[in-house]
Design an enzyme around this catalytic site. Structure first.
Site, PDB file in Angstrom:
ATOM      1  N   CYS A  79      -4.827   4.796  -9.927  1.00 10.15           N
ATOM      2  CA  CYS A  79      -6.157   5.173 -10.307  1.00 10.15           C
ATOM      3  C   CYS A  79      -6.299   6.515 -10.500  1.00 10.15           C
ATOM      4  CB  CYS A  79      -7.053   4.606  -9.578  1.00 10.15           C
ATOM      5  SG  CYS A  79      -8.615   4.293 -10.547  1.00 10.15           S
ATOM      6  N   HIS A 169      -5.611  -0.717  -8.665  1.00  6.78           N
ATOM      7  CA  HIS A 169      -5.229  -0.626  -7.441  1.00  6.78           C
ATOM      8  C   HIS A 169      -4.882  -1.719  -6.743  1.00  6.78           C
ATOM      9  CE1 HIS A 169      -8.450   2.728  -6.509  1.00  6.78           C
ATOM     10  NE2 HIS A 169      -8.901   2.131  -7.533  1.00  6.78           N
ATOM     11  N   GLU A 171      -3.052  -1.482  -3.718  1.00  2.00           N
ATOM     12  CA  GLU A 171      -3.314  -1.562  -2.378  1.00  2.00           C
ATOM     13  C   GLU A 171      -4.865  -2.238  -1.870  1.00  2.00           C
ATOM     14  OE1 GLU A 171      -4.264   0.681  -4.611  1.00  2.00           O
ATOM     15  OE2 GLU A 171      -5.911   1.943  -3.830  1.00  2.00           O
TER      16      GLU A 171
END
Ligand code: GLN
Length: 186
Positions: A79, A169, A171
């Site tokens: 991002c 994302h 994560e």
């Protein structure tokens, strides 16, 4: 294997959690000397790219980071991290590290669609839950850039040599396969 995570702003802790889950040693990069240790790869997290770029310059990390990436240090950028790597931004005059030959549009989905999840194919991995938050997408890529994922016809993940960039994302979801793919690159 030791992976560095740039920890000046944004969602860095979530990357550290994903790496720890995979049993990988992590170090946080908060100052220039943190980059002097032996590291095998580096993660640029999501957050606010303009703030991150400003802090990286103020903390004197920017030039060393750019040099290490240009020398081949494997990097996963998510991002805002992807925005930092892009050679050009289509809707912002300022570009940052400029190591990845792509044109990126910031906040590309507008205000209405600030945040959403899409389960789409990621090359070499399969269907992956992609979490987008005020996300960019990639509008143009140089010939040597490999496109890894698209959502609604927009490019959202690429690889170029040692650089892996995602507009979403990985994560923030309970699926570590993109981190694993990055570790395989390392
Ligand atoms: N909109 C942010 C930027 O322009 C990126 C958002 C994110 O990293 N989730 O930097």
């Amino acid at each position: 294997m030791k992976i560095a995570v740039v920890a000046v702003q944004g969602a860095f802790i979530e990357h550290i959690h994903a790496l720890k889950k995979l049993g990988v040693e992590c170090v946080e990069i908060r100052k220039k000397s943190d980059l002097c240790q032996d590291i095998d790869g580096i993660i640029l997290p999501g957050g606010e790219s303009t703030v991150q770029s400003k802090l990286l310059r103020e903390l004197d990390i920017f030039d060393e980071l750019k040099k290490r990436i240009e020398e081949g240090l494997p990097v996963l950028a998510t991002c805002a991290g992807l925005i930092l790597l892009a050679e050009e931004l289509s809707n912002d005059e300022r570009s940052h590290l400029k190591t990845l030959p792509v044109v990126v549009k910031r906040n590309a989905y507008g205000r209405q669609l600030g945040s959403f999840t899409a389960k789409e194919m990621f090359k070499g991995i399969g269907a992956f839950p992609m979490r987008f938050i005020r996300a960019p997408f990639i509008e143009e890529v140089a010939d040597a850039v490999e496109i890894l994922a698209e959502v609604d016809g927009n490019i959202v993940a690429v690889r170029y040599k040692n650089q892996l960039g995602t507009a979403f994302h990985p994560e923030l979801v309970d699926d570590t396969r993109i981190h694993e793919a990055f570790l395989a690159m390392v």
